[in-house]
Write a protein that holds these residues in place. Structure first.
Motif, mmCIF file in Angstrom:
data_model
loop_
_atom_site.group_PDB
_atom_site.id
_atom_site.type_symbol
_atom_site.label_atom_id
_atom_site.label_comp_id
_atom_site.label_asym_id
_atom_site.label_seq_id
_atom_site.Cartn_x
_atom_site.Cartn_y
_atom_site.Cartn_z
ATOM 1 N N ALA A 1 9.814 -4.934 5.910
ATOM 2 C CA ALA A 1 10.014 -3.708 6.679
ATOM 3 C C ALA A 1 10.154 -4.061 8.146
ATOM 4 C CB ALA A 1 8.852 -2.734 6.471
ATOM 5 N N ASP A 2 10.857 -3.200 8.879
ATOM 6 C CA ASP A 2 11.033 -3.405 10.318
ATOM 7 C C ASP A 2 9.871 -2.839 11.118
ATOM 8 O OD1 ASP A 2 13.721 -4.559 10.104
ATOM 9 O OD2 ASP A 2 14.313 -2.555 9.463
ATOM 10 N N VAL A 3 9.301 -1.735 10.625
ATOM 11 C CA VAL A 3 8.253 -1.026 11.351
ATOM 12 C C VAL A 3 7.091 -0.768 10.402
ATOM 13 C CG1 VAL A 3 7.697 1.019 12.721
ATOM 14 C CG2 VAL A 3 10.012 0.074 12.777
ATOM 15 N N GLY A 4 5.867 -0.954 10.888
ATOM 16 C CA GLY A 4 4.676 -0.684 10.097
ATOM 17 C C GLY A 4 3.830 0.402 10.740
ATOM 18 N N LEU A 5 3.285 1.286 9.901
ATOM 19 C CA LEU A 5 2.418 2.356 10.388
ATOM 20 C C LEU A 5 0.962 1.945 10.217
ATOM 21 C CD1 LEU A 5 4.208 5.511 8.916
ATOM 22 C CD2 LEU A 5 4.573 4.377 11.102
ATOM 23 N N LEU A 6 0.209 2.095 11.286
ATOM 24 C CA LEU A 6 -1.186 1.673 11.310
ATOM 25 C C LEU A 6 -2.034 2.839 11.784
ATOM 26 C CD1 LEU A 6 -2.887 -1.020 11.026
ATOM 27 C CD2 LEU A 6 -2.674 -1.208 13.501
ATOM 28 N N GLY A 7 -3.190 3.031 11.167
ATOM 29 C CA GLY A 7 -4.041 4.117 11.620
ATOM 30 C C GLY A 7 -5.156 4.432 10.650
ATOM 31 N N GLN A 8 -6.016 5.350 11.067
ATOM 32 C CA GLN A 8 -7.127 5.796 10.246
ATOM 33 C C GLN A 8 -6.633 6.637 9.069
ATOM 34 O OE1 GLN A 8 -10.602 5.724 10.509
ATOM 35 N NE2 GLN A 8 -10.833 4.474 12.361
ATOM 36 N N PRO A 9 -7.439 6.767 8.018
ATOM 37 C CA PRO A 9 -7.075 7.711 6.948
ATOM 38 C C PRO A 9 -6.920 9.123 7.505
ATOM 39 C CG PRO A 9 -8.890 6.289 6.252
ATOM 40 C CD PRO A 9 -8.675 6.024 7.706
ATOM 41 N N ASN A 10 -5.935 9.847 6.984
ATOM 42 C CA ASN A 10 -5.652 11.226 7.424
ATOM 43 C C ASN A 10 -5.143 11.309 8.856
ATOM 44 O OD1 ASN A 10 -6.135 12.493 5.034
ATOM 45 N ND2 ASN A 10 -7.830 13.743 5.748
ATOM 46 N N ALA A 11 -4.576 10.213 9.364
ATOM 47 C CA ALA A 11 -3.991 10.264 10.709
ATOM 48 C C ALA A 11 -2.597 10.874 10.682
ATOM 49 C CB ALA A 11 -3.938 8.873 11.329
#
Length: 354
Positions: free
Chosen positions: A160-170
């Protein structure tokens, strides 16, 4: 279908067929000489990248893969038949590692790419092979060579070119739904996403990039809290990370700044190179914040978080602010791609004749 991104399998190539020691025996031909043929080559084991696969579920239960042995040689100058190779189809992005030596055999990065896992054994020599002018009746023959046997670990890292990072339910799954055709599960409880999801974002004709959504990361993931670090490997091939932050959490006592800092700390614990990747801040769920409070809340967050990089204010649910984010991502990804053009000397202009 269950998502499986790790598997351990045994692969074994076929043994080569044995050579044959035989002599030609026909009426009226008393000195026929040797006619024993060589053995056939054993089958090899190959791994091939298949664009139609996205999980290693096929290798979770089928743990052993063997190629056939080559046929033995026979008399009358008959050579043994070589065994067919077997091809193991795997998703693009699979890393193959030899468990015994802990060395990487190869990575499948392009559809149709093949990697040799185990080489089949060569066939043995028959006595026909040893015939010379001084040794006219050889009785030597050799057995076939054994094929390679390995125990390998398969590890899938999505491309993938872009990854999403964050807390659950963000709001990561809602964001990938808003900007692509991906349809991940969305619900109002934590850890709705249990495996990575990929979405293709089309910016225009022949302009697109791929986004990966992984399960939420929480504080203590390095010690196994939540789903741990098991899915962070899927972000290691990305060119850009989007840190999605919920500016309107359900619990008013939750501090978004503290949650964001915890994510970055866990990222650094897992891999320093992943932590050093370009990372943008995406402040989500602004539709839940009154318009007169939005500017102050965003300013307060950035000030306390001490962030100096790019910031995007969006609402994934209403798609507010998503278009500027998409175009900025595409410009960044396109700039990161390196196009290597090979020079063709046939089209070079000849030197002027003096």
């Amino acid at each position: 279908m269950k998502f499986v991104d790790e598997a351990t399998i045994d692969v074994a190539a076929g043994n080569g067929g044995a050579g044959c020691a035989s002599f030609r025996r026909e009426k009226f031909i008393p000195f026929g000489g040797p006619d024993g043929g060589d053995g056939g080559k054993g089958g090899s084991v190959w791994a091939e990248a298949d664009r139609n696969l996205n999980t290693l579920i096929d290798y979770r239960y089928a743990r052993r893969h063997e190629a056939r042995n080559g046929e033995a040689g026979r008399g009358s100058d008959c050579f043994g038949a070589a065994a067919d190779d077997i091809v193991l189809r795997m998703p693009v992005g699979t890393i193959i590692t030899d468990l015994e030596t802990e060395t990487v055999i190869g990575e499948l990065l392009e559809p149709g790419q093949r990697i040799l896992l185990c080489k089949g054994g060569d066939g043995g020599f028959g006595n026909l092979h040893f015939k010379t002018s001084t040794n006219r009746a050889p009785r030597q023959k050799t057995p076939g060579w054994p094929g390679e046997v390995k125990k390998v670990r398969l590890e899938l890292r999505v491309l993938a070119d872009v990854g999403l990072l964050g807390q659950p339910n963000a709001g990561k799954s809602t964001l990938i739904t808003a900007i692509s055709n991906a349809k991940p599960k969305i619900a109002d409880y934590p850890f709705t996403t249990l495996h990575p999801n990929l979405g293709v974002v089309r910016v225009g004709p022949e302009k697109s990039f791929v986004v990966a959504d992984i399960p939420g990361l929480i504080e203590g993931a390095a010690e196994g809290a939540g789903l741990g670090h098991q899915f962070l490997r899927h972000l290691q091939r990305t060119r850009l990370l989007l840190h999605v932050v919920d500016l309107a959490p359900f619990d008013p006592e939750v501090d978004p700044v503290k949650e964001a800092k915890a994510i970055v700390a866990e990222l650094k614990k897992y891999d320093a190179e992943l932590h050093a990747k370009p990372r943008w801040l995406v402040l989500n769920k602004l539709d839940m914040v009154p318009e007169e409070e939005r500017a102050a809340r965003v300013k307060d967050f950035i000030k306390r978080y001490k962030w100096k990089g790019p910031v995007f204010e969006i609402s994934a649910l209403t798609r507010e602010g998503c278009q500027p984010l998409i175009h900025a991502i595409y410009d960044h990804v396109a700039a990161e791609q390196r196009v290597i053009e090979e020079r063709d000397v046939r089209f070079d202009s000849p030197d002027p004749i003096e």
